[in-house]
Motif scaffolding. Structure first.
Motif, PDB file in Angstrom:
ATOM      1  N   VAL A   1       0.837  -1.196   0.000  1.00 17.60           N
ATOM      2  CA  VAL A   1       0.000   0.000   0.000  1.00 17.60           C
ATOM      3  C   VAL A   1       0.874   1.249   0.000  1.00 17.60           C
ATOM      4  O   VAL A   1       0.541   2.262  -0.633  1.00 17.60           O
ATOM      5  CB  VAL A   1      -0.934  -0.011   1.231  1.00 17.60           C
ATOM      6  CG1 VAL A   1      -1.705   1.296   1.337  1.00 17.60           C
ATOM      7  CG2 VAL A   1      -1.897  -1.182   1.153  1.00 17.60           C
ATOM      8  N   ILE A   2       1.997   1.181   0.689  1.00 20.30           N
ATOM      9  CA  ILE A   2       2.930   2.314   0.736  1.00 20.30           C
ATOM     10  C   ILE A   2       3.805   2.340  -0.511  1.00 20.30           C
ATOM     11  O   ILE A   2       3.986   3.377  -1.150  1.00 20.30           O
ATOM     12  CB  ILE A   2       3.798   2.224   2.004  1.00 20.30           C
ATOM     13  CG1 ILE A   2       2.907   2.288   3.257  1.00 20.30           C
ATOM     14  CG2 ILE A   2       4.842   3.328   2.038  1.00 20.30           C
ATOM     15  CD1 ILE A   2       3.638   2.047   4.552  1.00 20.30           C
ATOM     16  N   ARG A   3       4.322   1.182  -0.882  1.00 21.24           N
ATOM     17  CA  ARG A   3       5.295   1.134  -1.980  1.00 21.24           C
ATOM     18  C   ARG A   3       4.691   1.501  -3.336  1.00 21.24           C
ATOM     19  O   ARG A   3       5.382   2.026  -4.200  1.00 21.24           O
ATOM     20  CB  ARG A   3       5.933  -0.261  -2.058  1.00 21.24           C
ATOM     21  CG  ARG A   3       6.864  -0.556  -0.890  1.00 21.24           C
ATOM     22  CD  ARG A   3       7.552  -1.907  -1.043  1.00 21.24           C
ATOM     23  NE  ARG A   3       8.483  -2.145   0.047  1.00 21.24           N
ATOM     24  CZ  ARG A   3       9.737  -1.699   0.065  1.00 21.24           C
ATOM     25  NH1 ARG A   3      10.202  -1.025  -0.971  1.00 21.24           N
ATOM     26  NH2 ARG A   3      10.520  -1.936   1.094  1.00 21.24           N
ATOM     27  N   ARG A   4       3.404   1.268  -3.510  1.00 17.82           N
ATOM     28  CA  ARG A   4       2.819   1.602  -4.813  1.00 17.82           C
ATOM     29  C   ARG A   4       2.686   3.108  -5.013  1.00 17.82           C
ATOM     30  O   ARG A   4       2.392   3.565  -6.125  1.00 17.82           O
ATOM     31  CB  ARG A   4       1.473   0.911  -4.967  1.00 17.82           C
ATOM     32  CG  ARG A   4       0.390   1.375  -4.014  1.00 17.82           C
ATOM     33  CD  ARG A   4      -0.767   0.403  -4.029  1.00 17.82           C
ATOM     34  NE  ARG A   4      -1.872   0.837  -3.181  1.00 17.82           N
ATOM     35  CZ  ARG A   4      -2.929   0.060  -2.884  1.00 17.82           C
ATOM     36  NH1 ARG A   4      -3.003  -1.171  -3.364  1.00 17.82           N
ATOM     37  NH2 ARG A   4      -3.910   0.517  -2.119  1.00 17.82           N
ATOM     38  N   GLU A   5       2.911   3.895  -3.937  1.00 12.46           N
ATOM     39  CA  GLU A   5       2.901   5.344  -4.068  1.00 12.46           C
ATOM     40  C   GLU A   5       4.274   5.894  -4.437  1.00 12.46           C
ATOM     41  O   GLU A   5       4.405   7.086  -4.716  1.00 12.46           O
ATOM     42  CB  GLU A   5       2.426   5.995  -2.758  1.00 12.46           C
ATOM     43  CG  GLU A   5       1.046   5.565  -2.297  1.00 12.46           C
ATOM     44  CD  GLU A   5      -0.035   5.926  -3.295  1.00 12.46           C
ATOM     45  OE1 GLU A   5       0.112   6.953  -3.980  1.00 12.46           O
ATOM     46  OE2 GLU A   5      -1.028   5.176  -3.398  1.00 12.46           O
ATOM     47  N   PHE A   6       5.318   5.050  -4.400  1.00 11.93           N
ATOM     48  CA  PHE A   6       6.666   5.526  -4.671  1.00 11.93           C
ATOM     49  C   PHE A   6       6.823   5.901  -6.147  1.00 11.93           C
ATOM     50  O   PHE A   6       6.337   5.198  -7.044  1.00 11.93           O
ATOM     51  CB  PHE A   6       7.706   4.458  -4.319  1.00 11.93           C
ATOM     52  CG  PHE A   6       7.824   4.168  -2.846  1.00 11.93           C
ATOM     53  CD1 PHE A   6       7.196   4.976  -1.911  1.00 11.93           C
ATOM     54  CD2 PHE A   6       8.559   3.093  -2.390  1.00 11.93           C
ATOM     55  CE1 PHE A   6       7.305   4.716  -0.557  1.00 11.93           C
ATOM     56  CE2 PHE A   6       8.672   2.810  -1.048  1.00 11.93           C
ATOM     57  CZ  PHE A   6       8.032   3.625  -0.123  1.00 11.93           C
ATOM     58  N   ARG A   7       7.522   6.995  -6.384  1.00 15.22           N
ATOM     59  CA  ARG A   7       7.919   7.372  -7.734  1.00 15.22           C
ATOM     60  C   ARG A   7       9.435   7.284  -7.908  1.00 15.22           C
ATOM     61  O   ARG A   7       9.942   7.410  -9.008  1.00 15.22           O
ATOM     62  CB  ARG A   7       7.421   8.788  -8.051  1.00 15.22           C
ATOM     63  CG  ARG A   7       5.895   8.877  -8.094  1.00 15.22           C
ATOM     64  CD  ARG A   7       5.322   7.940  -9.141  1.00 15.22           C
ATOM     65  NE  ARG A   7       3.867   7.939  -9.193  1.00 15.22           N
ATOM     66  CZ  ARG A   7       3.103   7.027  -8.620  1.00 15.22           C
ATOM     67  NH1 ARG A   7       3.649   6.049  -7.906  1.00 15.22           N
ATOM     68  NH2 ARG A   7       1.788   7.078  -8.719  1.00 15.22           N
ATOM     69  N   GLN A   8      10.152   7.105  -6.796  1.00 13.66           N
ATOM     70  CA  GLN A   8      11.565   6.767  -6.836  1.00 13.66           C
ATOM     71  C   GLN A   8      11.660   5.251  -6.720  1.00 13.66           C
ATOM     72  O   GLN A   8      11.072   4.650  -5.822  1.00 13.66           O
ATOM     73  CB  GLN A   8      12.314   7.421  -5.670  1.00 13.66           C
ATOM     74  CG  GLN A   8      13.740   6.939  -5.476  1.00 13.66           C
ATOM     75  CD  GLN A   8      14.663   7.400  -6.583  1.00 13.66           C
ATOM     76  OE1 GLN A   8      14.833   8.581  -6.813  1.00 13.66           O
ATOM     77  NE2 GLN A   8      15.273   6.451  -7.277  1.00 13.66           N
ATOM     78  N   TYR A   9      12.399   4.627  -7.612  1.00  5.01           N
ATOM     79  CA  TYR A   9      12.470   3.176  -7.639  1.00  5.01           C
ATOM     80  C   TYR A   9      13.857   2.688  -7.246  1.00  5.01           C
ATOM     81  O   TYR A   9      14.859   3.408  -7.373  1.00  5.01           O
ATOM     82  CB  TYR A   9      12.104   2.642  -9.027  1.00  5.01           C
ATOM     83  CG  TYR A   9      10.723   3.059  -9.473  1.00  5.01           C
ATOM     84  CD1 TYR A   9       9.587   2.619  -8.797  1.00  5.01           C
ATOM     85  CD2 TYR A   9      10.550   3.925 -10.559  1.00  5.01           C
ATOM     86  CE1 TYR A   9       8.322   3.009  -9.193  1.00  5.01           C
ATOM     87  CE2 TYR A   9       9.288   4.320 -10.955  1.00  5.01           C
ATOM     88  CZ  TYR A   9       8.174   3.856 -10.268  1.00  5.01           C
ATOM     89  OH  TYR A   9       6.913   4.258 -10.661  1.00  5.01           O
ATOM     90  N   GLU A  10      13.901   1.444  -6.768  1.00  6.76           N
ATOM     91  CA  GLU A  10      15.177   0.822  -6.443  1.00  6.76           C
ATOM     92  C   GLU A  10      15.983   0.580  -7.721  1.00  6.76           C
ATOM     93  O   GLU A  10      15.419   0.335  -8.796  1.00  6.76           O
ATOM     94  CB  GLU A  10      14.948  -0.493  -5.700  1.00  6.76           C
ATOM     95  CG  GLU A  10      14.306  -0.300  -4.329  1.00  6.76           C
ATOM     96  CD  GLU A  10      14.029  -1.620  -3.619  1.00  6.76           C
ATOM     97  OE1 GLU A  10      13.988  -2.643  -4.333  1.00  6.76           O
ATOM     98  OE2 GLU A  10      13.866  -1.625  -2.384  1.00  6.76           O
TER      99      GLU A  10
END
Length: 774
Positions: free
Chosen positions: A373-382
């Motif tokens: 739920v949190i990670r799908r909001e990321f726009r910076q990726y690993e």
């Protein structure tokens, strides 16, 4: 049988030293031998494997006094035993242990200030909890931790005494007897050395104060070091934002009365001179983008020095470097001070350092919310280049979920790998659900029940779920709504609404008429940009007029035109943008919302739109001005009139306060051509509502934003389809209100007086609302 005994009941460090010395003494020396077997005696709860795993000896090893001493040290280091000794029986090594008692239960006596769970968690952090070994030194440490917890609440006189009571199976019940006493209250705050500003102006910047009649709620007169540090920083910022470059806080004295109930705070400051900025220069490596960086400078040349604009400039520079992958860029604003003329020039020295990419992104603090739920909001990726803009956007998107009270991002350097970093997202969860349960009794309806549940983060999935049930005989509601914000992987949301609403006016007659509105809705939210969302969908609705006693003429006419049962399939289109700094207590930013319904199928054909605009202006730290505009327009299509059940309603809370709910607009008599019969308020196909609010702290509440006063002015009215929008027909009111962010949600009370009304208007001066502004 040869044996030696090394035993002590003193502290582990001293016991280890004693064991080492005794093992070296000739009187206790044991001739070396090969260990044929190892036995452990005295275990009750601890597994023998724990002992064997810690021993530096194995079967077949050569035993010596040094290895025996090392074995004792290793076993004491476990913290599980209060006595350990070694014995030899021939070539068999016997380890005899006496276990420490374990904590069977932890009890608090005299506890009032804290919830028990808070203190249990605090003790667990110092190593004391049910099931863990008991140690007197640990109990003493726990006492100090409890006192620290009370000091954080300004209860400096709190006394804590621990008692260990032995019970069966080598366990103890541990109880803490607490005498809380009263909180230490601030009786005086004095600022010494101020010349440019009055002491009252400076103290207005503080959240701490000497108390008032609302201190029981705000607790602003309770001293806490963290609160004082925050106030000192606010004082420093106040001076630095007004040109006092060399301002400093020389010392802070906190004096406490002998009974630990009263406190006095004295702050000594040196203001220095007021400086004006004479210029700004750029030095260093700016990636050949000097003009782009110059456009980011917020420092005003010719204006008084302002630390906030300097900080904003350096942050803008480092953020811009981060956009190009330079995670460790250093930007320093060096002042060149001309004390003779009280002027200062800033040299912005920049060093991009090295470019980096993100190795891993870590998430912590989400005990209930799922990682995805949190990670799908990321726009910076690993495994991608470090991008400051995308990291900030990721942080903002997580914060806008509304599931957390705080969201922080930390960049972690990786030792030995200068071109890689890890990102740590730390969140603090907040309750995201609410339950309402009500019951009522009247001679007409007997017992009625209402129930509602809303969960914005159902089961930690990020989905929204709401259920509303009302069993009233005259107003029965059943509403189910659910939203999946990531119905597709690219962030398209899906909302499903199912509803049935029955309205049956109480006329003392079981055969009175009723109105039933039921339907099903489906809509999708498509993110167009990072801040804008477009909504599209469709509803299938049915409205049924059940004839009976007291059916008003407007409804009789509607039934004659469209039938007692009419259907509609409106298509919906909407857009939303929320730029407020807070949904509950906004102080700056804008909010916009546009919705439109178009029904081209079914029995009724119509167009309906609604636009809302809100703007918040921060006048100061304490005062905020807010304006709101709410416009609505509906029109019947294909020669039909606009459906009666889609009308807009104005009046009461949420529109024009001081008038009864939904009464400002067209109305007709219940009985045709009988003006003496009770009126029916029909609403209108057009509406105009304007609001202005001036928000301020509640007297005695200091800077607390959860409890505020506001003055307001409202203007508005609904207009019929064949009625022109006339400013002369608008109603207006003014009044005062109270806003409280309570444990059950936002509460608003208002007292309004109409300042523009007409004969027949229904007045309701005192009103109450659960919800947000306007």
């Amino acid at each position: 049988m040869n044996f030696f005994d090394i035993r002590s009941r003193i502290q582990p460090a001293a016991l280890t030293l004693a064991a080492s010395l005794m093992a070296c003494m000739p009187a206790w020396a044991v001739d070396p031998f090969t260990v044929r077997d190892i036995r452990v005696e005295g275990l009750q709860r601890i597994e023998s494997g724990t002992v064997f795993a810690s021993l530096p000896l194995r079967v077949g090893d050569q035993y010596s006094d040094e290895k025996g001493a090392a074995a004792i040290r290793a076993l004491f280091a476990l913290g599980l035993f209060k006595d350990v000794r070694l014995e030899t029986q021939g070539d068999v090594l016997v380890v005899v242990v006496e276990e420490r008692p374990s904590v069977a239960a932890v009890e608090f006596i005299g506890l009032k200030e804290f919830d028990k769970d808070v203190l249990v968690k605090a003790l667990k952090e110092v190593g004391l909890a049910e099931g863990r070994p008991y140690d007197k030194a640990l109990a003493d440490k726990a006492e100090q931790e409890l006192k620290r917890q009370y000091i954080s609440r300004s209860l400096y006189g709190a006394e804590v005494v621990s008692t260990a009571t032995p019970v069966d199976r080598n366990r103890v019940n541990l109880s803490f007897t607490i005498t809380e006493g009263g909180p230490a209250k601030i009786k005086q705050i004095q600022i010494v050395g101020n010349k440019a500003f009055s002491e009252s102006d400076l103290r207005d910047q503080f959240n701490l104060d000497t108390g008032g009649w609302m201190s029981w709620y705000t607790k602003s007169d309770r001293y806490a070091r963290t609160k004082l540090n925050a106030d000192l920083e606010a004082l420093r910022s106040y001076y630095l934002a007004r040109g006092f470059l060399e301002f400093r806080i020389d010392s802070t004295q906190v004096a406490m009365s002998p009974d630990k109930q009263d406190m006095a705070i004295t702050i000594n400051v040196t203001e220095g001179e007021r400086f004006v900025v004479s210029g700004v220069k750029l030095e260093g490596n700016y990636l050949d983008k000097d003009d782009e960086f110059k456009a980011l400078v917020k420092i005003g040349v010719g204006k008084a020095y302002n630390a906030e604009t300097v900080a904003e400039t350096t942050k803008a520079f480092t953020d811009y470097f981060g956009k190009f992958g330079f995670a460790f860029a250093k930007v320093e604003a060096k002042p060149e001070i001309d004390r003779q003329n009280n002027r200062v020039q800033f040299v912005l020295q920049a060093e991009p350092s090295r470019r980096a990419y993100v190795r891993r992104i870590l998430v912590s603090g989400n005990n209930r919310t799922r990682d995805e739920v949190i990670r799908r909001e990321f726009r910076q990726y690993e495994a991608a280049w470090y991008d400051g803009d995308k990291i900030r956007l990721s942080r903002d998107r997580v914060d806008r979920l509304g599931f957390f009270t705080d969201v922080n991002v930390e960049t972690i350097e990786i030792p030995g790998t200068p071109d890689q970093v890890d990102l740590m997202f730390t969140v603090a969860e907040k309750p995201t659900g609410s339950i309402s349960l009500g019951a009522g009794f009247s001679s007409a309806e007997k017992v009625t029940l209402s129930f509602g549940i809303r969960q914005e983060n159902a089961f930690g999935s990020g989905n929204y779920l709401a259920v509303e049930v009302n069993t009233s005989k005259y107003n029965r509601n059943l509403v189910l709504s659910t939203t999946d914000p990531y119905f597709t992987q690219n962030g398209i949301s899906r909302t499903i609404d199912v509803f049935q609403r029955t309205t049956r006016p109480y006329l003392g007659d079981i055969n009175s008429y009723s109105l039933v509105n039921s339907g099903l809705g489906l809509r999708f939210g498509v993110p167009v940009t990072e801040t804008d969302t477009v909504f599209v969908g469709a509803n299938a609705e049915q409205t049924q007029i059940k004839s009976g006693t007291g059916l008003p003429y407007p409804y009789q006419k509607y039934a004659a035109d469209f039938g007692s049962t009419s259907s509609a399939i409106p298509l919906t289109l909407g857009w939303a943008r929320d730029g407020r700094d807070s949904a509950l207590v906004p102080s700056k930013g804008t909010y916009q919302r546009l919705n439109a319904d178009l029904s081209l199928a079914g029995d009724v054909r119509y167009f309906r739109s609604n636009y809302q605009y809100q703007q918040y202006f921060p006048l100061s730290k304490k005062y905020t001005l807010a304006i709101n505009a709410d416009l609505g327009l509906g029109k019947g299509l294909n020669g039909q009139q606009f459906p009666l059940f889609k009308n807009f309603y104005v009046g009461g809370l949420g529109s024009v306060r001081g008038f009864e709910q939904s009464t400002l607009g067209p109305k007709e008599s219940t009985i045709q051509n009988d003006p003496t019969s009770a009126p029916v308020y029909l609403g209108g196909s057009k509406k105009l509502v304007l609001n202005a609010e001036f928000m301020m702290p509640f007297p005695g509440a200091g800077n607390d934003k959860t409890l505020r006063l506001y003055g307001f002015t409202d203007v508005g009215r609904a207009f019929g389809e064949n009625e022109k929008l006339s400013l002369g027909e608008l109603r207006a009111s003014a009044g005062i209100g109270l806003s409280w962010i309570s444990p059950m949600g936002p509460l608003r009370f208002s007292y309004a007086t109409p300042i523009r009304q007409q004969t027949g208007d229904k007045i309701q001066k005192l009103q109450f609302q659960i919800g947000t502004s306007f």
